[in-house]
Design an enzyme around this catalytic site. Structure first.
Site, mmCIF file in Angstrom:
data_model
loop_
_atom_site.group_PDB
_atom_site.id
_atom_site.type_symbol
_atom_site.label_atom_id
_atom_site.label_comp_id
_atom_site.label_asym_id
_atom_site.label_seq_id
_atom_site.Cartn_x
_atom_site.Cartn_y
_atom_site.Cartn_z
ATOM 1 N N GLY A 276 -5.001 11.624 2.745
ATOM 2 C CA GLY A 276 -5.032 10.903 1.468
ATOM 3 C C GLY A 276 -4.290 9.582 1.550
ATOM 4 N N ARG B 67 0.109 5.713 1.337
ATOM 5 C CA ARG B 67 0.870 4.478 1.071
ATOM 6 C C ARG B 67 -0.070 3.378 0.594
ATOM 7 N NH1 ARG B 67 2.136 1.999 6.980
ATOM 8 N NH2 ARG B 67 0.361 2.869 8.091
ATOM 9 N N LYS C 20 -1.521 -1.821 0.035
ATOM 10 C CA LYS C 20 -1.076 -0.972 1.139
ATOM 11 C C LYS C 20 0.414 -1.211 1.353
ATOM 12 C CE LYS C 20 -2.103 0.258 5.949
ATOM 13 N NZ LYS C 20 -3.076 0.073 7.031
ATOM 14 N N ARG D 155 -5.478 -5.519 -0.131
ATOM 15 C CA ARG D 155 -6.745 -5.568 0.587
ATOM 16 C C ARG D 155 -7.925 -5.238 -0.309
ATOM 17 N NH1 ARG D 155 -6.239 -0.600 5.021
ATOM 18 N NH2 ARG D 155 -6.175 1.067 3.484
ATOM 19 N N ASP E 247 -10.732 9.860 9.294
ATOM 20 C CA ASP E 247 -10.215 9.321 8.034
ATOM 21 C C ASP E 247 -10.077 7.801 8.084
ATOM 22 O OD1 ASP E 247 -8.130 10.402 9.906
ATOM 23 O OD2 ASP E 247 -6.817 9.189 8.662
ATOM 24 N N ASN E 248 -10.307 7.220 9.235
ATOM 25 C CA ASN E 248 -10.279 5.757 9.344
ATOM 26 C C ASN E 248 -11.677 5.183 9.502
ATOM 27 O OD1 ASN E 248 -7.499 5.681 9.129
ATOM 28 N ND2 ASN E 248 -7.157 5.698 11.345
ATOM 29 N N ASP F 114 -8.660 0.101 8.278
ATOM 30 C CA ASP F 114 -7.339 0.565 8.715
ATOM 31 C C ASP F 114 -6.936 -0.042 10.062
ATOM 32 O OD1 ASP F 114 -7.011 1.918 6.408
ATOM 33 O OD2 ASP F 114 -6.682 3.882 7.304
HETATM 34 P P1 AMP Z 1 -2.932 5.917 9.386
HETATM 35 O O1 AMP Z 1 -2.426 6.373 10.714
HETATM 36 O O2 AMP Z 1 -2.280 4.676 8.881
HETATM 37 O O3 AMP Z 1 -4.419 5.860 9.311
HETATM 38 O O4 AMP Z 1 -2.467 7.040 8.353
HETATM 39 C C1 AMP Z 1 -2.794 8.409 8.448
HETATM 40 C C2 AMP Z 1 -2.280 9.112 7.228
HETATM 41 O O5 AMP Z 1 -0.862 8.993 7.153
HETATM 42 C C3 AMP Z 1 -2.794 8.572 5.922
HETATM 43 O O6 AMP Z 1 -2.896 9.645 5.034
HETATM 44 C C4 AMP Z 1 -1.716 7.611 5.501
HETATM 45 O O7 AMP Z 1 -1.709 7.387 4.115
HETATM 46 C C5 AMP Z 1 -0.484 8.358 5.948
HETATM 47 N N1 AMP Z 1 0.638 7.451 6.220
HETATM 48 C C6 AMP Z 1 0.795 6.597 7.270
HETATM 49 N N2 AMP Z 1 1.951 5.953 7.182
HETATM 50 C C7 AMP Z 1 2.554 6.361 6.040
HETATM 51 C C8 AMP Z 1 3.786 6.045 5.403
HETATM 52 N N3 AMP Z 1 4.648 5.178 5.907
HETATM 53 N N4 AMP Z 1 4.063 6.683 4.241
HETATM 54 C C9 AMP Z 1 3.215 7.575 3.718
HETATM 55 N N5 AMP Z 1 2.049 7.915 4.275
HETATM 56 C C10 AMP Z 1 1.718 7.314 5.431
HETATM 57 MG MG MG Z 2 -5.699 5.490 8.003
#
Ligand code: AMP
Ligand code: MG
Length: 478
Positions: free
Chosen positions: A86, A89, A104, A167, A243-244, A253
């Site tokens: 989900g 952030r 973001k 974004r 999810d990306n 992402d």
């Molecule tokens: P990402 O690796 O950025 O695609 O993120 C994968 C998941 O981790 C997603 O659900 C993001 O919302 C969550 N996520 C990544 N970094 C953070 C953060 N600093 N705080 C909260 N959720 C995060």
């Molecule tokens: Mg992501």
């Protein structure tokens, strides 16, 4: 901030799909970069004079009458089912001119798990610049409207400072949004989401016998085209988790992405990717793997055999898209049977020499097809000079089969960029921004908006990485 500016279709979907959230304002945010071109596309007049608007875009002001939301999705990460993820952030403010506006790094949401809801300045600059660089390259992508920096400290491997990227995309729907409801056995909710996506983003699919199958086929085609674009320009996404993956076929992402410098089919841009699952050469296959995740998630709405047949067509669609990209990169007007042999031979030579991907293709526009021409501007990019000479002979003959069409060089320069966002260019902008100087971000933004133009005053930005860039390491941490 007049709240009537923001409307969102996603908000109408209902609470199964999101949670209302409030942004947690950054400490004293500073506008580090702004995208005036995109702002005018969104119908924002004189946005920089509109303090209330800027506050909203930074997450500093709560709009009256509208509630930001964080959407829920799940996904497969590095090939493994990760369950619920989900917007941990990111929050969706609403829509402007039919485009979703997302912040973001604006704080925690119910999906933050252990995270702080923040994004660091380093990765926010990379996302801001690369979205616009990809747009300049003509590659489908989410866009970046604004970048806000703050002195607020966040902890990653070390202390860093926080930022917000504002974004924009027609939709931030991911394959993982559909996986979420499928794996929870919420098939009616799944159908509701698919209907929403079709009505808003794939209206032509409605006319089909099975509109969900038609949408899946459209997504397969777009994904194949997107990854062909990435391969052609040497872009490595780095974290192609389901999810990306954007339902609309957008690059989504930006994390540990990277562009190829010297050609290496096995290049891994993400230092956290120990097995090379998301290596440059693996991206096309991973695209298909992710499409299988999407098709699996849509199965309650599909005929299984038809879905399998659609997935089987991916490889052909991808190859056709890739052939088309490389035909144009080579400056050819038509495709011939042997063109792939010409390309494979070239890739082998480039791999052996780690020939710079961008520089080679750009300079190929100046290939001299006169018999006996040395083409030293290209030849010197290879260790195996004799090998290059043999390839140049084949290429010369191949060009000869097309006569001498006017404008070939110009056509090649319009598809082979001179400027890409190499890691070291982003790094210079990051280091300066960390000292409070954002000028390099602005310079790169302007440069990369026109990557196919010569821009001789910026020639230095088109060179190979300096020695210090060898120690740069980009990981999932952001
Ligand atoms: P990402 O690796 O950025 O695609 O993120 C994968 C998941 O981790 C997603 O659900 C993001 O919302 C969550 N996520 C990544 N970094 C953070 C953060 N600093 N705080 C909260 N959720 C995060
Ligand atoms: Mg992501």
């Amino acid at each position: 901030m007049p709240e009537q500016r923001f409307h969102s279709g996603f908000h109408q979907l209902g609470p199964a799909f999101f949670s209302p959230v409030q942004a947690q304002p950054l400490q004293s945010p500073v506008l580090a970069a702004f995208n005036n071109t995109l702002a005018s596309e969104l119908g924002l007049a004189r946005p920089l004079d509109d303090a209330a608007l800027l506050d909203t875009l930074a997450g500093s002001a709560v709009q009256s009458g509208a509630t930001p939301i964080a959407t829920v999705y799940s996904g497969h990460q590095f090939g493994v089912w990760a369950g619920q993820l989900g917007d941990g952030r990111a929050l969706l403010l609403g829509e402007l001119a039919g485009q979703e506006v997302q912040l973001k790094g604006a704080g925690q949401t119910p999906y933050s798990r252990m995270g702080d809801g923040r994004a660091v300045l380093r990765s926010s600059i990379r996302e801001y610049l690369c979205s616009e660089a990809m747009h300049g390259l003509g590659i489908p992508t989410t866009r970046a409207l604004a970048l806000f920096a703050s002195a607020e400290v966040v902890w990653r491997e070390t202390a860093e400072t926080a930022a917000v990227v504002t974004r924009v995309a027609p939709s931030f729907l991911r394959f993982g949004h559909f996986e979420h409801f499928y794996y929870r056995n919420q098939h009616e909710t799944l159908r509701q989401l698919a209907d929403y996506a079709i009505d808003r983003y794939f209206p032509d699919s409605r006319a089909a016998d099975n509109c969900y199958q038609a949408m899946l086929e459209e997504v397969i085609g777009r994904t194949a085209g997107l990854i062909a674009d990435w391969q052609a320009v040497g872009f490595c996404h780095g974290v192609m988790n389901s999810d990306n993956m954007s339902l609309l076929g957008l690059t989504l992402d930006y994390g540990p992405f990277g562009f190829l410098d010297g050609f290496d089919a096995g290049h891994i841009c993400n230092h956290s990717d120990h097995s090379g699952r998301y290596a440059y050469g693996a991206q096309p296959e991973i695209g298909l793997w992710n499409l299988h995740c999407l098709a699996q998630a849509l199965l309650p709405l599909l005929d299984r055999d038809a879905a399998v047949e659609a997935l089987k067509r991916y490889q052909g669609l991808f190859e056709a898209a890739l052939t088309e990209r490389f035909r144009r990169k080579l400056g050819l007007r038509s495709s011939m049977n042997d063109d792939w042999r010409l390309l494979t031979n070239l890739f082998e030579l480039m791999q052996a020499s780690r020939t710079d991907w961008t520089i080679f293709w750009r300079q190929l526009a100046d290939f001299d097809a006169t018999p006996g021409a040395s083409n030293s501007h290209l030849r010197d990019l290879f260790i195996d000079r004799a090998g290059f000479d043999r390839w140049a002979d084949d290429y010369r003959q191949r060009l000869g089969a097309e006569g001498k069409p006017a404008g070939r060089s110009a056509a090649m320069r319009s598809v082979n960029p001179k400027y890409i966002l190499r890691n070291h260019l982003a790094e210079v902008a990051i280091r300066q921004a960390q000292q409070g100087d954002f000028a390099e971000i602005h310079r790169l933004q302007a440069l990369l908006a026109r990557p196919f133009d010569e821009q001789p005053e910026h020639h230095a930005y088109a060179g190979t990485p300096p020695d210090w860039a060898g120690s740069l390491s980009v990981s999932c941490s952001s």
